[in-house]
Write a protein that holds these residues in place. Structure first.
Motif, PDB file in Angstrom:
ATOM      1  N   LEU A  22      30.895 -49.428 -49.060  1.00 48.21           N
ATOM      2  CA  LEU A  22      30.005 -50.508 -49.468  1.00 48.21           C
ATOM      3  C   LEU A  22      29.459 -50.282 -50.874  1.00 48.21           C
ATOM      4  CD1 LEU A  22      28.641 -53.153 -48.649  1.00 48.21           C
ATOM      5  CD2 LEU A  22      26.766 -51.794 -47.709  1.00 48.21           C
ATOM      6  N   SER A  23      29.068 -49.062 -51.190  1.00 49.03           N
ATOM      7  CA  SER A  23      28.530 -48.804 -52.537  1.00 49.03           C
ATOM      8  C   SER A  23      29.617 -48.962 -53.595  1.00 49.03           C
ATOM      9  CB  SER A  23      27.894 -47.418 -52.606  1.00 49.03           C
ATOM     10  OG  SER A  23      28.859 -46.410 -52.463  1.00 49.03           O
ATOM     11  N   ALA A  24      30.843 -48.566 -53.293  1.00 52.27           N
ATOM     12  CA  ALA A  24      31.938 -48.758 -54.253  1.00 52.27           C
ATOM     13  C   ALA A  24      32.217 -50.243 -54.460  1.00 52.27           C
ATOM     14  CB  ALA A  24      33.189 -48.049 -53.762  1.00 52.27           C
ATOM     15  N   ARG A  25      32.179 -51.016 -53.361  1.00 53.28           N
ATOM     16  CA  ARG A  25      32.412 -52.454 -53.491  1.00 53.28           C
ATOM     17  C   ARG A  25      31.275 -53.129 -54.241  1.00 53.28           C
ATOM     18  NH1 ARG A  25      33.609 -53.092 -47.397  1.00 53.28           N
ATOM     19  NH2 ARG A  25      32.373 -54.953 -47.663  1.00 53.28           N
ATOM     20  N   ARG A  26      30.037 -52.683 -54.057  1.00 46.63           N
ATOM     21  CA  ARG A  26      28.904 -53.243 -54.810  1.00 46.63           C
ATOM     22  C   ARG A  26      29.040 -52.955 -56.300  1.00 46.63           C
ATOM     23  NH1 ARG A  26      23.851 -51.754 -50.875  1.00 46.63           N
ATOM     24  NH2 ARG A  26      24.046 -53.586 -49.548  1.00 46.63           N
ATOM     25  N   ARG A  27      29.490 -51.728 -56.643  1.00 51.49           N
ATOM     26  CA  ARG A  27      29.687 -51.393 -58.062  1.00 51.49           C
ATOM     27  C   ARG A  27      30.755 -52.278 -58.690  1.00 51.49           C
ATOM     28  NH1 ARG A  27      29.097 -46.079 -56.162  1.00 51.49           N
ATOM     29  NH2 ARG A  27      31.360 -45.870 -56.049  1.00 51.49           N
ATOM     30  N   ARG A  28      31.870 -52.498 -57.952  1.00 51.96           N
ATOM     31  CA  ARG A  28      32.924 -53.376 -58.473  1.00 51.96           C
ATOM     32  C   ARG A  28      32.417 -54.797 -58.680  1.00 51.96           C
ATOM     33  NH1 ARG A  28      37.588 -52.239 -54.396  1.00 51.96           N
ATOM     34  NH2 ARG A  28      35.888 -51.156 -53.474  1.00 51.96           N
ATOM     35  N   MET A  32      32.191 -56.728 -62.309  1.00 47.96           N
ATOM     36  CA  MET A  32      32.881 -58.003 -62.561  1.00 47.96           C
ATOM     37  C   MET A  32      31.895 -59.095 -62.974  1.00 47.96           C
ATOM     38  SD  MET A  32      36.330 -57.886 -61.587  1.00 47.96           S
ATOM     39  CE  MET A  32      36.626 -59.570 -61.203  1.00 47.96           C
ATOM     40  N   MET A  33      30.743 -59.152 -62.302  1.00 49.86           N
ATOM     41  CA  MET A  33      29.766 -60.184 -62.652  1.00 49.86           C
ATOM     42  C   MET A  33      29.115 -59.907 -64.008  1.00 49.86           C
ATOM     43  SD  MET A  33      29.992 -62.549 -60.536  1.00 49.86           S
ATOM     44  CE  MET A  33      28.546 -63.522 -60.856  1.00 49.86           C
ATOM     45  N   SER A  34      28.996 -58.636 -64.365  1.00 50.19           N
ATOM     46  CA  SER A  34      28.401 -58.332 -65.675  1.00 50.19           C
ATOM     47  C   SER A  34      29.345 -58.678 -66.821  1.00 50.19           C
ATOM     48  CB  SER A  34      27.996 -56.856 -65.747  1.00 50.19           C
ATOM     49  OG  SER A  34      29.138 -56.036 -65.722  1.00 50.19           O
ATOM     50  N   LEU A  35      30.608 -58.867 -66.549  1.00 47.21           N
ATOM     51  CA  LEU A  35      31.546 -59.303 -67.583  1.00 47.21           C
ATOM     52  C   LEU A  35      31.374 -60.787 -67.913  1.00 47.21           C
ATOM     53  CD1 LEU A  35      34.807 -57.478 -66.471  1.00 47.21           C
ATOM     54  CD2 LEU A  35      33.302 -56.894 -68.369  1.00 47.21           C
ATOM     55  N   ARG A  36      30.791 -61.532 -67.016  1.00 45.23           N
ATOM     56  CA  ARG A  36      30.627 -62.967 -67.231  1.00 45.23           C
ATOM     57  C   ARG A  36      29.593 -63.260 -68.308  1.00 45.23           C
ATOM     58  NH1 ARG A  36      28.969 -67.804 -63.158  1.00 45.23           N
ATOM     59  NH2 ARG A  36      30.121 -69.386 -64.286  1.00 45.23           N
ATOM     60  N   TRP A  65      34.360 -65.892 -58.449  1.00 44.30           N
ATOM     61  CA  TRP A  65      35.288 -65.996 -57.329  1.00 44.30           C
ATOM     62  C   TRP A  65      36.087 -64.702 -57.177  1.00 44.30           C
ATOM     63  CZ3 TRP A  65      40.776 -66.406 -57.654  1.00 44.30           C
ATOM     64  CH2 TRP A  65      41.394 -66.690 -56.443  1.00 44.30           C
ATOM     65  N   MET A  66      36.611 -64.185 -58.301  1.00 43.25           N
ATOM     66  CA  MET A  66      37.382 -62.943 -58.261  1.00 43.25           C
ATOM     67  C   MET A  66      36.501 -61.768 -57.839  1.00 43.25           C
ATOM     68  SD  MET A  66      39.770 -63.578 -61.647  1.00 43.25           S
ATOM     69  CE  MET A  66      39.536 -61.931 -62.181  1.00 43.25           C
ATOM     70  N   ALA A  67      35.255 -61.744 -58.311  1.00 40.41           N
ATOM     71  CA  ALA A  67      34.348 -60.644 -57.960  1.00 40.41           C
ATOM     72  C   ALA A  67      34.079 -60.618 -56.463  1.00 40.41           C
ATOM     73  CB  ALA A  67      33.037 -60.780 -58.739  1.00 40.41           C
ATOM     74  N   VAL A  68      33.883 -61.778 -55.862  1.00 41.44           N
ATOM     75  CA  VAL A  68      33.631 -61.850 -54.418  1.00 41.44           C
ATOM     76  C   VAL A  68      34.868 -61.411 -53.642  1.00 41.44           C
ATOM     77  CG1 VAL A  68      33.209 -63.446 -52.507  1.00 41.44           C
ATOM     78  CG2 VAL A  68      31.820 -63.581 -54.569  1.00 41.44           C
ATOM     79  N   LEU A  69      36.039 -61.882 -54.054  1.00 43.12           N
ATOM     80  CA  LEU A  69      37.264 -61.490 -53.351  1.00 43.12           C
ATOM     81  C   LEU A  69      37.507 -59.994 -53.437  1.00 43.12           C
ATOM     82  CD1 LEU A  69      39.830 -64.293 -54.214  1.00 43.12           C
ATOM     83  CD2 LEU A  69      38.687 -63.859 -52.055  1.00 43.12           C
ATOM     84  N   ILE A  70      37.339 -59.426 -54.618  1.00 40.65           N
ATOM     85  CA  ILE A  70      37.580 -57.996 -54.799  1.00 40.65           C
ATOM     86  C   ILE A  70      36.524 -57.166 -54.072  1.00 40.65           C
ATOM     87  CG2 ILE A  70      37.613 -56.159 -56.532  1.00 40.65           C
ATOM     88  CD1 ILE A  70      39.042 -58.175 -58.379  1.00 40.65           C
TER      89      ILE A  70
END
Length: 97
Positions: A22-28, A32-36, A65-70
């Motif tokens: 979960l923590s790894a997925r939160r970091r990803r 991704m959202m910080s790139l927006r 959308w990509m951030a949520v999927l990943i």
């Protein structure tokens, strides 16, 4: 003198804990959202170059959308099999006596 292997012996086939996953997925997701934000800020800064601003805005559109999927994708199970530890590795080296 001890003879240690560079790689530790794998003694279990257990997956990483749920909290680690979960923590790894939160970091990803956060990455991704910080790139927006930079994409949108750069689009505003390059507003006079319309094609570049448009490209940056179009790049930022699928990011949520990509951030949520990943972030929701769990890692696949490892196909590693546990290795047999030798008795010497368990009890210590001969030099330790």
């Amino acid at each position: 003198m001890s003879h240690r292997h560079e790689q530790p012996v794998l003694i279990t086939s257990a997956a990483p804990s749920y909290e680690d996953q979960l923590s790894a997925r939160r970091r990803r997701y956060a990455l991704m959202m910080s790139l927006r934000i930079p994409c949108l800020v750069l689009a505003v800064l390059f507003a006079k170059i319309w094609w570049l601003a448009l490209a940056l805005v179009l790049l930022s559109v699928p990011l949520p959308w990509m951030a949520v999927l990943i972030a929701n994708d769990r890692p696949p199970r490892r196909s590693e099999t546990p290795q047999q530890a030798t008795r010497q590795a368990i009890t210590g080296s001969e030099d330790a006596r």
